[in-house]
Design an enzyme around this catalytic site. Sequence first.
Site, PDB file in Angstrom:
ATOM      1  N   LYS A  29      33.607 -41.598  57.015  1.00 20.78           N
ATOM      2  CA  LYS A  29      32.327 -41.930  56.067  1.00 20.78           C
ATOM      3  C   LYS A  29      31.711 -43.011  56.280  1.00 20.78           C
ATOM      4  O   LYS A  29      32.427 -44.126  56.276  1.00 20.78           O
ATOM      5  CB  LYS A  29      33.002 -41.686  54.611  1.00 20.78           C
TER       6      LYS A  29
HETATM    7  C1  E4P Z   1      30.998 -39.921  47.056  1.00 21.37           C
HETATM    8  O1  E4P Z   1      31.499 -39.519  47.935  1.00 21.37           O
HETATM    9  C2  E4P Z   1      31.327 -40.973  46.008  1.00 21.37           C
HETATM   10  O2  E4P Z   1      32.609 -41.219  46.129  1.00 21.37           O
HETATM   11  C3  E4P Z   1      31.256 -40.495  44.442  1.00 21.37           C
HETATM   12  O3  E4P Z   1      30.807 -39.243  44.395  1.00 21.37           O
HETATM   13  C4  E4P Z   1      30.674 -41.640  43.902  1.00 21.37           C
HETATM   14  O4  E4P Z   1      30.430 -41.274  42.255  1.00 21.37           O
HETATM   15  P1  E4P Z   1      30.405 -42.249  41.088  1.00 21.37           P
HETATM   16  O5  E4P Z   1      28.767 -42.459  41.214  1.00 21.37           O
HETATM   17  O6  E4P Z   1      30.612 -41.386  40.121  1.00 21.37           O
HETATM   18  O7  E4P Z   1      30.943 -43.354  41.597  1.00 21.37           O
END
Ligand code: E4P
Length: 218
Positions: A87
Amino acid sequence: MKFFIDTANLDQIKEAQDLGVLDGVTTNPSLMAKEGISGTENVKAHYKAICDIVDGDVSAEVIATDYDAMIKEGEELAAIDEKIVVKIPMIKDGVKALKYFSTKGIKTNCTLIFSAGQALMAAKAGATYVSPFIGRLDDISTDGLDLIESIRVIFDNYDFGTEILAASVRHPMHIIQCAQIGADVMTGPLSAMEALLKHPLTDIGLAKFLEDHAKANS
Ligand code: E4P
């Protein structure tokens, strides 16, 4: 549409896997910290533990923000398990890193996408997934689903192989609307997935069926 769970919590990952609808996991540094996981070796061991539970892609985020360090860290993460997807944040060095990993056949998830232009850049660089954060856009009074729709149109116009991973999903309606638009994947909490299967008329109907059966068989 693929269902990914957005957590580093092993119990919740197991529960979603047991439900039979889980296609993968996304994590981020905040989610790892929430589980109290710290230190390079502990972090790697935790990713391995997640990979051992799920059948599917597991996103592991790099902490580095410069190109060379991202490549080194990403390669180490990818070596943990074949399910690992590296990522990478949507920054300039991140785009270069996406290109590098795509030429090496290593899967990537470009994270922190908040505009169609960012998604287009990531797709051009060969990202496996782009992660538009719909909940965080909603939080600032901007329709996150509009972004999913724009990216869908762009990717379809040019047949990009990059998958749209709707991230920052907060509730069941987000999931339903992402499915209507044609997001390839959604990642969200277990509570949002479980909310999809609930309906009060189902519970009332089942209670009546069981009551009638019990009367007839008493
Ligand atoms: C995506 O990969 C992120 O980990 C995540 O969806 C962020 O979500 P949040 O805005 O609820 O922290």
